[in-house]
Design a protein around this motif. Structure first.
Motif, PDB file in Angstrom:
ATOM      1  N   TRP A 181       0.835  -1.188   0.000  1.00  0.00           N
ATOM      2  CA  TRP A 181       0.000   0.000   0.000  1.00  0.00           C
ATOM      3  C   TRP A 181       0.877   1.249   0.000  1.00  0.00           C
ATOM      4  O   TRP A 181       1.921   1.278   0.649  1.00  0.00           O
ATOM      5  N   ASP A 182       0.456   2.259  -0.709  1.00  0.00           N
ATOM      6  CA  ASP A 182       1.183   3.525  -0.744  1.00  0.00           C
ATOM      7  C   ASP A 182       1.324   4.051   0.686  1.00  0.00           C
ATOM      8  O   ASP A 182       0.316   4.322   1.348  1.00  0.00           O
ATOM      9  N   PRO A 183       2.553   4.176   1.198  1.00  0.00           N
ATOM     10  CA  PRO A 183       2.721   4.623   2.581  1.00  0.00           C
ATOM     11  C   PRO A 183       2.074   5.977   2.875  1.00  0.00           C
ATOM     12  O   PRO A 183       1.621   6.214   3.999  1.00  0.00           O
ATOM     13  N   SER A 184       2.009   6.851   1.864  1.00  0.00           N
ATOM     14  CA  SER A 184       1.395   8.159   2.099  1.00  0.00           C
ATOM     15  C   SER A 184      -0.101   8.049   2.376  1.00  0.00           C
ATOM     16  O   SER A 184      -0.711   8.976   2.939  1.00  0.00           O
ATOM     17  N   SER A 185      -0.708   6.905   2.010  1.00  0.00           N
ATOM     18  CA  SER A 185      -2.148   6.724   2.258  1.00  0.00           C
ATOM     19  C   SER A 185      -2.457   6.608   3.742  1.00  0.00           C
ATOM     20  O   SER A 185      -3.616   6.729   4.140  1.00  0.00           O
ATOM     21  N   ALA A 186      -1.435   6.410   4.571  1.00  0.00           N
ATOM     22  CA  ALA A 186      -1.648   6.386   6.023  1.00  0.00           C
ATOM     23  C   ALA A 186      -2.260   7.701   6.495  1.00  0.00           C
ATOM     24  O   ALA A 186      -2.998   7.735   7.496  1.00  0.00           O
ATOM     25  N   HIS A 187      -1.977   8.778   5.771  1.00  0.00           N
ATOM     26  CA  HIS A 187      -2.480  10.083   6.185  1.00  0.00           C
ATOM     27  C   HIS A 187      -3.977  10.244   5.930  1.00  0.00           C
ATOM     28  O   HIS A 187      -4.588  11.202   6.407  1.00  0.00           O
ATOM     29  N   HIS A 188      -4.576   9.311   5.194  1.00  0.00           N
ATOM     30  CA  HIS A 188      -6.038   9.322   5.057  1.00  0.00           C
ATOM     31  C   HIS A 188      -6.694   9.154   6.416  1.00  0.00           C
ATOM     32  O   HIS A 188      -7.829   9.593   6.625  1.00  0.00           O
ATOM     33  N   TYR A 189      -5.993   8.512   7.333  1.00  0.00           N
ATOM     34  CA  TYR A 189      -6.547   8.265   8.663  1.00  0.00           C
ATOM     35  C   TYR A 189      -6.410   9.465   9.592  1.00  0.00           C
ATOM     36  O   TYR A 189      -6.949   9.459  10.701  1.00  0.00           O
ATOM     37  N   ASP A 190      -5.696  10.507   9.153  1.00  0.00           N
ATOM     38  CA  ASP A 190      -5.523  11.689  10.004  1.00  0.00           C
ATOM     39  C   ASP A 190      -6.852  12.369  10.309  1.00  0.00           C
ATOM     40  O   ASP A 190      -6.976  13.081  11.310  1.00  0.00           O
TER      41      ASP A 190
END
Length: 269
Positions: free
Chosen positions: A223-232
């Motif tokens: 998974w694109d690591p930057s997609s973690a920020h969707h959870y912000d």
């Protein structure tokens, strides 16, 4: 690592670790793996918690299921927890196991006290191009043939293809990974995609009133690591990214992963 009890409930293989009177912590593995994928972190977690490790339907030592829809798998897990008399629990899901954990919280908020997601892609557009070996194993026309002749070495390469750090895959996990059938795996992947396509995980979590921990490897190869920020944007959510770690933080950074889970679970007591 000591097994306190091994049971088979509602078609699911369930293993308990640690003191049974301690607060319960449930571990849900990702697609194509098994409860054995938690082995590097279980000993530390079981020092303070009653750890319940499950094999999802069609994986490891669990029976196949008529449906692999994410809500259906969550319902089956809820039945297991009801039979064990456990509530509220801290639920931890790795990768697509995070979808089942989320669906469990959607269906049964009375069961879930807090929710941790590890390497759980929030939506289909966050999926990266997959390693060549995994694409060959999964997709026809070569997929069914390669699946039928998988060697232990090939299975290990398949597991580690999404890692960024060197990982030693134990023999028992290789044996459990071998147990999942090609058609079952394809069904599981399709149903997982359907769940996050219908509504993203971050949207689903926003609708829930539950503390959330999101752990993501900063070098995740699935998974694109930057997609973690969707959870912000999720209320009550804390997002932690682990440097140089790929898709399997439990193997690549077991100490850091355990510390984050212990601190999160303790805050929810």
């Amino acid at each position: 690592m000591r097994h306190d009890d091994v049971t088979h409930l509602h078609g699911m293989h369930v293993v308990h670790y640690g003191p049974l009177q301690a607060p319960p912590l449930v571990l849900i593995h990702g697609s194509g793996l098994s409860g054995g994928s938690w082995s590097p972190v279980v000993p530390t977690l079981a020092d303070q918690y009653h750890v319940i490790r499950v094999d999802l339907p069609g994986h490891g030592q669990s029976s196949p299921a008529p449906s692999y829809d994410v809500p259906e798998q969550a319902s089956r897990l809820a039945a297991v927890l009801d039979e064990l008399g456990l509530r509220p629990v801290t639920v931890v899901g790795h990768s697509s196991g995070g979808y089942i954990a989320t669906a469990l919280a959607e269906q049964r908020p009375d069961l879930v006290g807090s929710l941790a997601l590890i390497s759980s892609g929030p939506s289909p557009d966050a999926l990266l191009p997959q390693p060549v070996l995994l694409r060959m194993l999964i997709a026809p026309p070569l997929g069914p043939l390669l699946w039928s002749i998988r060697s232990d070495a090939m299975l290990r390469r398949g597991v580690t293809a999404v890692c960024n750090r060197p990982v030693d895959v134990p023999d028992d996990l290789v044996a459990e990974v071998r147990g999942i059938g090609y058609r079952t795996f394809r069904k599981v992947l399709r149903r997982n995609t359907a769940y996050i396509a219908e509504r993203s995980v971050s949207e689903r979590l926003t609708a829930l009133d539950v503390p959330v921990l999101v752990i993501f490897g900063a070098a995740d190869r699935r998974w694109d690591p930057s997609s973690a920020h969707h959870y912000d944007t999720v209320p009550n959510a804390r997002v932690e990214q682990l440097p140089d770690v790929g898709h399997l933080p439990m193997f690549e950074a077991p100490e850091a992963t355990s510390e984050l889970l212990l601190a999160f679970a303790a805050a929810g007591r």
